[in-house]
Enzyme design. Structure first.
Site: not given
Length: 538
Positions: A60, A201, A221, A239, A243-244, A258, A323
């Site tokens: 981003r 996003k 988030h 990031s 998390k994932t 997410d 990704r």
């Protein structure tokens, strides 16, 4: 043209100013993958997964994200370097130029929605220049049934033109790429960048305004999952903090990886219909569920393939931010629909490259609010040009780039929820142990998993002096024992074998926390201010 897997509905794009019908509506992922390959915009891996290169942008671009300043937003948005204002007239002029550009292109259109809880459902139409961007929208948003499509009326529209370059001087942008939210027109306008994350996003940022302002719901988030007893866990983190990985747990059902909302009825729902995971150094052994989800229907971004179509996940020659996106049903163990009740545990994930925070610690409500507003992680050498030693990185609410309101608004909502539900809040360091980055080592994933399981199962016990040690710099409570984890690992100081260096580094980090918090002090109450590290370094 309208070739489509969904035959019975014809749509028109005339209301957007698009006056041709050279577009594909509601195409299947297989058709979009084929179109991508036919156009020379992607390749297939050995197992048939689509691999694409997102072009100039592989992440981003926060400095090129704008919000139109109008009657809805002008007094509500926290304007500044995160939320950059854009003039309504400039938006209209730029929109017209993008539409004129898209009038010369073959397009891909998808109707989908965000928010798995029907009460909060947001209908979205996505108009893409590239077929793989449309396939990304299929993966990441929720997929309507044929019935739902019959009377589908889009509330928000994402217009995505990666090949359109803005003229900064004339158009009011910073450079040729832009992502602009317009809350009056309900449009996310994205141009000059092929990075697909801008699509998801954009809608996430819109929901981060809509839900708290109009729906009494806290947008987060975070990832989340649910246990066999119906207890929900939430994982906040920036990031690369896990998390994932950590929410994708074979013993618990994944709600989402997410973006979630926490309602006034104490339910948590996923905004999305898919996952967008980092694949740097991905291995089948460490992250079997994610590895297995990479199959036809998934889209790999910016990875390197050998001549036989094998992916080299260690190769970061295009970007560190490699990704994969895949529909959530690529994961076996999921909660359907993506809604959880009864929130019992919250984990704040941080990759502390200074190696001074405990691998797991329990927070008081005041500390939880303080750490939430701070949103700490650290950048390690090599991720950005010029970073040679660890740099503290603070992102309010663990997601500042997507938060249109002042961070304390979200923190107050979270504090209130924590008090109402009596949820346990844990700070988890998935970063370094035994010294800072370059000296110590990254915390073993199996230890972090064991600590999280222990917290979820209630094995870390109630807080008492016998079971917990209060960290002398950060004031957080670190458990003295944890099943499956060597006791020495639980004390960061013990892993250093050098008290003086340890405390010097710990104070350096605590000062960075205090310095960062100065900008929130006048908004935070005394209780929250006391949740931070209390000792100054001399």
């Amino acid at each position: 043209m309208h070739s489509s897997s969904y035959q019975s509905k014809m749509i028109s794009l005339k209301n957007y100013g698009i006056d041709h019908d050279n577009f594909h509506y509601q195409e299947s992922p297989q058709a979009l993958q084929k179109a991508t390959i036919d156009l020379g915009m992607g390749a297939e891996t050995k197992n048939g997964t689509l691999a694409v290169n997102t072009g100039e942008f592989t992440g981003r671009s926060p400095q090129d994200r704008f919000i139109v300043k109008d009657a809805i937003t002008k007094d509500r948005i926290w304007w500044g370097s995160v939320n950059i204002p854009f003039e309504p007239e400039k938006f209209t002029a730029l929109y017209d130029k993008v539409i004129a550009y898209l009038n010369t292109k073959e397009l891909f259109v998808r109707d989908c929605y965000a928010c798995a809880d029907p009460e909060y459902k947001l209908n979205i139409r996505v108009i893409n220049e590239y077929p793989w961007s449309n396939m990304f929208a299929y993966n990441m948003f929720l997929r309507p049934t044929d019935e739902e499509l019959e009377n589908f009326s889009p509330e928000w529209t994402v217009i995505n033109a990666p090949g359109f370059m803005a003229n900064a001087e004339e158009d009011g942008t910073r450079q040729h790429n832009f992502a602009i939210l317009n809350f009056t027109e309900k449009i996310a306008l994205i141009g000059g960048t092929g990075y697909t994350g801008e699509i998801k996003k954009g809608i996430f940022s819109a929901l981060n305004f809509i839900l708290p302002v109009f729906k009494e719901t806290l947008p987060m988030h975070c990832s989340s999952n649910v246990g066999e007893d119906g207890d929900t866990a939430i994982f906040f983190g920036l990031s690369g903090t896990g998390k994932t990985t950590l929410s994708t747990d074979p013993n618990r059902k994944l709600i989402g990886d997410d973006e979630h909302g926490w309602t006034s009825r104490n339910t948590v729902f996923n905004f999305e219909g898919g996952c967008y995971a980092k694949v740097i150094n991905l291995s089948q052994e460490q992250e079997p569920e994610i590895y297995k989800a990479i199959k036809p229907g998934a889209i790999l971004e910016n990875v390197i393939l050998d001549k036989d179509g094998n992916v080299d996940y260690a190769d970061t020659s295009i970007t560190q931010n490699t990704r994969v996106s895949y529909p959530i049903y690529h994961i076996d163990n999921i909660q359907q629909p993506s809604i959880g009740k009864n929130v019992k545990n919250i984990f704040f994930l941080t990759a502390d490259a200074f190696g001074v925070l405990p691998p797991i610690s329990k927070l008081t409500p005041a500390q939880a609010a303080y750490h939430f507003i701070s949103g700490y992680t650290a950048k390690v050498a090599g991720t950005e040009a010029g970073v040679v030693e660890p740099q503290p990185s603070f992102s309010a609410c663990f997601g500042a780039p997507f938060m249109p309101l002042h961070p304390t608004k979200y923190a107050e909502m979270l504090s209130k929820k924590m008090k109402e539900t009596g949820v346990a809040v844990w700070l988890v360091n998935t970063g370094w142990t035994g010294g800072p980055y370059g000296v110590g080592t990254r915390m073993k994933l199996k230890y972090t998993r064991a600590m999280i399981s222990a917290a979820l199962n209630g094995d870390l016990g109630l807080y008492s002096y016998d079971t917990y040690h209060i960290h002398s710099v950060f004031g957080v409570a670190q458990p003295r024992e944890c099943p499956g984890v060597p006791t020495s690992v639980l004390s960061p100081r013990a892993t250093w074998n050098n008290d003086e260096k340890y405390y010097t580094t710990a104070f350096k980090l605590s000062n960075a926390f205090r310095e960062n918090f100065k900008k929130f002090e006048k908004y935070a109450n005394e209780e929250i201010r006391r949740g931070g590290p209390q000792r100054y370094a001399f």
